[in-house]
Design an enzyme around this catalytic site. Structure first.
Site, mmCIF file in Angstrom:
data_model
loop_
_atom_site.group_PDB
_atom_site.id
_atom_site.type_symbol
_atom_site.label_atom_id
_atom_site.label_comp_id
_atom_site.label_asym_id
_atom_site.label_seq_id
_atom_site.Cartn_x
_atom_site.Cartn_y
_atom_site.Cartn_z
ATOM 1 N N ASP A 58 47.675 12.807 8.344
ATOM 2 C CA ASP A 58 48.216 12.140 7.685
ATOM 3 C C ASP A 58 47.472 11.142 6.367
ATOM 4 O O ASP A 58 46.765 10.304 6.956
ATOM 5 C CB ASP A 58 49.620 12.088 7.952
ATOM 6 C CG ASP A 58 50.482 11.204 7.395
ATOM 7 O OD1 ASP A 58 50.472 11.233 5.955
ATOM 8 O OD2 ASP A 58 51.704 11.327 7.481
HETATM 9 C C1 NOJ Z 1 52.877 9.942 4.771
HETATM 10 C C2 NOJ Z 1 53.788 11.226 5.242
HETATM 11 O O1 NOJ Z 1 54.108 10.888 6.106
HETATM 12 C C3 NOJ Z 1 53.500 12.657 4.607
HETATM 13 O O2 NOJ Z 1 54.042 13.481 4.705
HETATM 14 C C4 NOJ Z 1 53.183 12.657 2.904
HETATM 15 O O3 NOJ Z 1 52.671 14.158 2.844
HETATM 16 C C5 NOJ Z 1 51.943 12.468 2.981
HETATM 17 N N1 NOJ Z 1 52.323 10.475 3.457
HETATM 18 C C6 NOJ Z 1 51.801 11.725 1.730
HETATM 19 O O4 NOJ Z 1 52.672 11.452 0.409
#
Ligand code: NOJ
Length: 846
Positions: free
Chosen positions: A286
């Site tokens: 992530d």
């Molecule tokens: C953090 C989030 O937890 C995730 O779900 C997301 O795809 C990414 N940021 C990118 O925005």
């Protein structure tokens, strides 16, 4: 300002202490002796060994074997925060025609983009219990992502599962049951990828609350402490389904699993995901989930030049990099992105036609960044249909619904209206003003429009008066024939925003804006009150549910852009409600307080979240504790009624305790193992136009890097492990999906209007088995349209996996109690508490 930083780590590795950079002591695979720990699992299994991916891997190998070290490293690296059009952008390899890949949110549409569709959220499609709609939505999502030039769509979300009803992002996923979540994930992946988009199953794993999800030098991320059996039967189950569907990428969760950061948890990524589940695509962390070294604003990266250095000094094995690069290129081939795949034609940074190509570089390099390509097609129809078929009628005394078009309708509550500043006025939908069509955070998109319930109601009914305030008008009086529609909402989202004091996770399960008081006041004045709730998850309603004037309650979930139209389709009876709850609604928060987010507020030190309830979440918990829910999992009424009968069961294959051994792994690509010459990562000299802040794989003076001695992680090994008994194909041992029983039930529409029935199959394990197992577990469902008087026979299959438990000692799926006198009890009904027919797997009697 966008918060999710695009430091993309489209890679699959445990870099931790294997790299030249000192490891974060918080991130050791086994920090302390505890009941929960993550044992090391090495080496990383290489991709390419399943037949369905063989051709793509062969092509990828042909390319990767010709790449320089810099090219291979570049593939695995994000270009940096705001250093490209999408929320994440990878390094390209122009020499072989591999573009920078565009990674973009969200699970319900193309985020940060114009001319797209705002689809219903995952929880809404979960509430339809309709496999076809799940697939059709996936296809449409994929078509829009492709149309916008998104290579990798950051969805579906199949974790959180919703263990914790307060958790902020449950609504992005399909419901609080692994089977329902698994089907939602499987169908969505299949649909999205049918259009050549690489889907991303996220977040692996245990991301069951928002607070403390992030790691920092001051405080490690929260550790979700999950035992092996619970992991397999609950939290991993949907991921196994997504991998079985052939998902191209998996995003690793921010939190720790059993005291080891998920992003570097070798047991999770190497052992479970790549070996046991046979995952062939690529892993990404992530955003910023990698605890060490990633400081994108000052142009640093744990990948890029750091990875180049780590290869040259021997601290990261070259074959790990080769596998990372091969996995990415193979996935690109697997979905046909090498042929006629459009580049991104939108910018997640601006809506202007032209703008900087690399916004964070403050450079003069600008160009066209938005081409305003319209990808909506007629997807609004799918949105309306899903929104409609998700609407879950909890109660309908005296057949208060449907309404006549001539009814005297009085509407209360801001959730019936529009946000006066427009539906996108709050960044990432981080506010709750007007009708609630989705939660907030990276799981949201910009609405092209949002149909407010009040507008849709006024378009149909003639006598409508509205008070779109959350306070009941003081001197309101009513006649007996007036009907009050009271609109309530409950919102939640990602932890990057706090909305009305809710830090992503909800502070309470009550409806927002004093919803209870609004209903109570309306119920004092009106004889007939219909409550409509747009919500991210379970809400408490005991303050008013049994008031005599509260006749009907509809949960409209999070319907996306067609909110009002989906609702009026049901309100005025053009369709019967057919949604069913994808979670349980409690009578009070106190009954389920064990699931509240842990560590709320300021805390120092590691926060542990022991999932000590094991398999007992949602209805499994209520059953075990003997708690009567307000409305059970699976509940949902219709304007008609259905009779279930004439059930039969047959065994379709012989039972054995464990599956046959899996097929052996096929070969994987091999490459020379000698470390490439340092010159391969030297800065190019000719015709190279360096962009400030772009993250490059190049290194100053690479010739000075020497191979050194570096500590490898505990338990590191280069000897490939034998294939787990539970592995062997994408998703696991393919025999797990062999059908063992078929159950058929006759269902008749006994009412006077057409309606869709959801037959839900719950399995009860034999009572004498030596495994502590929830009394009943969902193991099948199907949705069917029936006209009045029509009878149909539905058939549901039970697979080996459905009948198995995960045996932690044998590390295999085991069918318990074979040969015993007592069989499984198979129940089929309309909810987890409304089980109509019963069959036995030994006597084969129903
Ligand atoms: C953090 C989030 O937890 C995730 O779900 C997301 O795809 C990414 N940021 C990118 O925005």
């Amino acid at each position: 300002m966008k918060i999710s930083p695009p430091v993309l780590c489209a890679v699959s590795l445990f870099l931790g202490s294997a790299s030249a950079i000192p490891a974060d002591p918080n991130d050791q695979p086994q920090k302390r002796a505890s009941a929960y720990f993550s044992p090391p699992y090495y080496p990383t299994p290489k991709g390419g060994w399943v037949p369905e991916w063989r051709a793509s891997y062969a092509k990828a190998q042909a390319l990767v074997s010709q790449m320089t070290l810099a090219e291979r490293v570049n593939l695995t690296t994000g270009t940096g925060l705001f250093m490209g059009r999408c929320v994440g952008n990878t390094g390209s390899v122009p020499r072989f025609g591999i573009p920078s890949l565009c990674l973009e949110d969200s699970p319900l549409g193309v985020a940060h983009a114009d001319n797209i569709t705002a689809f219903p959220a995952g929880i809404t499609v979960g509430a339809t219990w309709d496999k076809d709609l799940m697939y059709i939505r996936g296809v449409a999502l994929g078509a829009e992502a492709r149309g916008k030039g998104v290579n990798v769509q950051l969805g579906p979300s199949i974790g959180p599962i919703g263990r914790n009803p307060w958790a902020g992002r449950n609504w992005e996923s399909f419901g609080a049951d692994p089977y329902l979540q698994g089907i939602g994930g499987y169908q969505t992946v299949k649909g999205m990828q049918s259009n050549g988009v690489i889907a991303t199953a996220k977040h692996l794993i245990g991301n069951e609350q928002e607070q403390h999800r992030l790691d920092s030098r001051l405080q490690p991320a929260i550790s979700s402490d999950i035992d092996d059996r619970t992991l397999h039967e609950l939290y991993l189950w949907p991921f196994a389904e997504a991998v079985r569907a052939g998902v191209g990428s998996v995003m690793i969760a921010y939190n720790e699993l059993n005291d080891s950061s998920c992003s570097q948890n070798s047991k999770l990524i190497n052992g479970i995901l790549k070996d046991e589940l046979g995952f062939q695509g690529f892993v990404m962390t992530d955003w910023l989930a990698q605890g060490d070294g990633a400081i994108p604003f000052i142009g640093n990266s744990y990948w890029a030049y750091d990875l180049s250095i780590s290869i040259l000094n021997g601290s990261v094995p070259l074959d790990r990099l080769n596998d990372m690069a091969t996995r990415i290129v193979a996935t690109w081939y697997q979905f046909g992105q090498d042929a006629n795949y459009p580049p991104p034609n939108f910018s997640s940074n601006t809506r202007d036609r032209t703008g900087p190509l690399y916004p964070a570089a403050l450079s003069l390099q600008s160009g066209v960044v938005n081409e305003y390509v319209n990808v909506q097609a007629d997807h609004y129809k799918i949105v309306r249909e899903i929104g409609r078929d998700a609407i879950t009628m909890l109660k309908n005394d005296n057949n208060a619904l449907p309404l006549s078009k001539n009814a005297k309708i009085r509407v209360f509550g801001s959730d019936a209206g529009s946000n006066p500043k427009g539906p996108n006025s709050c960044e990432n939908r981080a506010c709750n003003i007007g009708v609630l069509g989705m939660g907030w955070g990276s799981g949201s998109v910009d609405y092209p429009y949002l149909i407010a319930p009040i507008d849709a109601i006024k378009a149909i009914a003639s006598d409508v008066i509205a008070s779109l305030s959350d306070t009941f008008p003081r001197s309101q009086t009513a006649t007996n024939d007036e009907i009050a529609l009271v609109f309530l909402s409950a919102d939640s989202g990602e932890n990057q925003n706090t909305v009305e004091d809710n830090p992503g996770d909800r502070l309470s399960l009550a409806t927002w804006h004093n919803g209870d008081a609004l209903v109570q006041a309306a119920a004092k004045t009106y004889k007939n009150v219909v409550v409509i709730i747009h919500t991210v998850g379970p809400v408490t309603m005991d303050a008013w549910i049994n008031l005599p004037s509260v006749k009907s309650v509809l949960i409209a979930h999070l319907p996306g852009q067609e909110a009002g139209n989906s609702l009026t389709d049901i309100l005025f009876g053009a369709y019967s409600p057919s949604g069913h709850l994808p979670y349980t609604i409690p009578k009070s928060e106190a009954e389920i307080s064990v699931f509240k987010p842990v560590g709320a507020g300021f805390n120092i030190g590691q926060i542990e979240s022991p999932f000590s309830e094991g398999l007992y979440i949602d209805y499994r918990y209520y059953e075990k504790m003997g708690i009567e829910p307000r409305f059970p999992f699976g509940h949902g009424l219709s304007y008609t009624t259905f009779a279930f009968g004439n059930a039969t069961i047959k065994r379709t294959a012989p039972l054995t305790e464990v599956p046959p051994p899996p097929p052996p792994k096929g070969p994987t690509p091999t490459y020379p193992t000698n470390i490439p010459p340092p010159s391969e990562v030297a800065w190019p000299t000719k015709g190279f136009n360096r962009v400030w802040r772009l993250i490059y794989p190049y290194v100053d003076n690479p010739q000075n890097i020497r191979v050194g001695r570096y500590p490898y992680p505990d338990g590191y090994s280069t000897v490939e492990k034998p294939l787990p008994l539970s592995g062997g194909a994408q998703g696991g041992n393919p025999s797990l999906w062999a059908e063992l029983f078929q159950v058929s039930v006759q269902i008749t529409n006994t009412g006077s209007v057409p309606g869709k029935v959801v037959a839900q199959l719950y399995l009860q394990f034999p009572p004498s088995i030596p495994y502590d197992t929830p009394r009943i577990q969902l193991r099948g469902f199907t949705k069917t349209l029936l006209s009045p008087g029509q009878t149909t026979t539905v058939t549901l299959s039970l697979t080996r996996k459905d009948l198995s438990v995960w045996d932690v000692v044998r590390q295999n799926w085991v069918i318990p109690g074979i040969g015993g006198a007592q069989g499984y009890t198979v129940w089929v009904g309309e909810s987890s508490k409304d089980l109509r027919v019963k069959c036995d797997t030994v006597s084969l009697v129903c």
